[in-house]
Design an enzyme around this catalytic site. Structure first.
Site, short mmCIF file in Angstrom:
data_model
loop_
_atom_site.label_atom_id
_atom_site.label_comp_id
_atom_site.label_asym_id
_atom_site.label_seq_id
_atom_site.Cartn_x
_atom_site.Cartn_y
_atom_site.Cartn_z
N ASP A 1 -1.66 -0.22 5.92
CA ASP A 1 -2.00 0.43 7.22
C ASP A 1 -3.53 -0.17 7.43
O ASP A 1 -3.82 0.10 8.61
CB ASP A 1 -1.63 1.74 7.27
N ASP B 1 0.93 -1.12 -0.09
CA ASP B 1 0.17 -0.04 0.03
C ASP B 1 0.94 1.23 0.09
O ASP B 1 1.89 1.18 0.40
CB ASP B 1 -0.99 -0.15 1.28
N LEU B 2 0.25 2.27 -0.54
CA LEU B 2 1.18 3.45 -0.46
C LEU B 2 0.78 4.69 0.63
O LEU B 2 1.64 4.96 1.60
CB LEU B 2 1.02 4.12 -1.91
N ASP B 3 -0.61 5.19 0.79
CA ASP B 3 -0.80 6.18 1.50
C ASP B 3 -1.00 5.81 2.72
O ASP B 3 -1.53 4.62 3.01
CB ASP B 3 -2.38 6.73 0.88
#
Length: 231
Positions: free
Chosen positions: A183, A13-15
């Site tokens: 997250d 995941d990024l954000d």
């Protein structure tokens, strides 16, 4: 427990996993507002009203519910509707969006993110897997990723298992050979588990795990600790 022997690829995941998202969005919104103040002042004035902003976004989300996975489309349409409502030229929608989008790519990485990417990419093919519209090439992290899979591209968003399966396919491995790192308990962990992957929950805030019947394979409060778990 995490089965290290099974891992042949990692999806990330990024954000809010590699960088905090809300400072980025607030900065991008500020750049958009400054551009509108110069080129479409009536729209800029309209969007200073939080109620107007919420009403426009709610209407876009309602009218384009089937496109909820495409945050780029939703943002561009919200700008277009604000321009029309304020009486400014609709043609400003595209350049206004590009101002927002360019700033959205200027992220401030968590201090553990780049060392972790370097460490992980040396051992596994990495696939960026995001519901958002960050571009790892424009962000400056593309060299660490074998591929990037977005909700907009796939036509579905996490936790839909199809987007996870698409990410596994990009590196030519079955989902059970993938560790997904993210997250969000629902979008990331439950979604990846539903696709048959192993999961690592990056819990930077020390939150309580919200689901009683299932857990991630490993929980870490930062990416440095995750790297140690994988060594």
């Amino acid at each position: 427990m995490l089965n290290l022997a099974r891992i042949r690829a990692i999806t990330l995941d990024l954000d809010d996993t590699l960088w905090p998202i809300w400072p980025t969005i607030e900065r991008a919104d500020g750049a958009l507002q400054a551009w509108l103040a110069e080129h479409a002042p009536a729209t800029a004035a309209l969007l200073t009203d939080p109620e107007q902003r919420r009403a426009i976004r709610a209407a876009v989300n309602r009218d384009l519910a089937e496109q909820a996975h495409d945050l780029t489309l939703l943002r561009r349409e919200a700008i277009r509707r604000a321009l029309l409502l304020a009486g400014d030229p609709e043609a400003h929608a595209e350049p206004a969006f590009e101002v927002f989008f360019a700033e959205r790519q200027r992220v401030s990485l968590y201090e553990d993110a780049l060392p972790a990417l370097q460490h992980l990419a040396a051992r596994f093919p990495l696939v960026a897997l995001s519901n958002g519209n960050a571009d790892v090439q424009r962000v400056g992290l593309g060299a660490h990723f074998h591929a990037s899979v977005s909700a907009r591209e796939q036509g579905c968003s996490k936790p839909d298992p199809r987007i996870f399966l698409a990410a596994a396919a990009r590196v030519g491995v079955p989902p059970e050979a993938v560790l997904h790192v993210g997250d969000d308990p629902g979008h990331d962990v439950l979604g990846a588990l539903g696709a048959g992957m192993q999961t690592a929950w990056i819990n930077r805030q020390g939150s309580a795990w919200p689901h009683a019947d299932v857990r991630p394979h490993v929980e870490c409060d930062n990416l440095k600790k995750l790297c140690r778990c994988l060594d």
